[in-house]
Design an enzyme around this catalytic site. Structure first.
Site: not given
Length: 174
Positions: A40, A83
């Site tokens: 990701s 993230k």
């Protein structure tokens, strides 16, 4: 001079115990190594990269937009995610025509590998919370898709600051 084996063994045990306590304290409160299991954050962080997480930095400075953070996933705090911070408390986040806008201003993101697909939002980030997105936007399970889309500060474990593996890509994370 008489050699005392029992005293020597006891000294070794004390030294090893002290070293273990120091190592555990460092890992718990200062720096923790982690392995990134998903893609990701590609291209910034690759699958299998080992990173160092600074667990004390946010005691001395605020969380900033653009920081790469490690946190407990708000929908299942047993899981740990990495993230990028996109929205701070009070921000309005919107994606139009694959472009990310924060408070109505286009956010320039040189770390993305490809343009985003789709439109999302607008989302208003509550105070004390953060909106997170992966750098691999089209293949990232992030704030856009979570049931609890905002990460409260208490779930943020620290800032990912350094890649320590693989050797050819060791360096600061930005």
């Amino acid at each position: 001079m008489r050699y005392d084996l029992k005293k020597e063994i006891l000294d070794w045990i004390k030294s090893i115990a002290f070293a273990l306590i120091i190592a555990l304290a460092i890992r718990t409160y200062i720096f923790e190594p982690m392995i990134v299991p998903t893609g990701s954050m590609i291209p910034t962080i690759q699958v299998g990269d080992r990173i160092l997480v600074n667990k004390y930095i946010y005691r001395f400075e605020p969380i900033k937009r653009g920081d790469i953070v490690v946190f407990k996933y708000p929908d299942d705090p047993k899981q740990t995610f990495v993230k990028r911070v996109i929205g701070l408390g009070g921000d309005e986040i919107e994606i139009r025509d694959g472009q990310l806008y924060v408070n109505g201003n286009l956010l320039v993101e040189p770390y993305l590998k490809e343009p985003m697909i789709g439109d999302f939002g607008p989302y208003k980030v509550p105070e004390g919370h953060y909106f997170m997105m992966g750098d691999n936007r089209n293949n990232s399970k992030d704030s856009r898709f979570w049931e609890n889309m905002y990460v409260p500060k208490k779930l943020i474990m620290g800032k990912a600051v350094y890649r320590i593996w693989p050797p050819g890509r060791i360096g600061r994370l930005e």
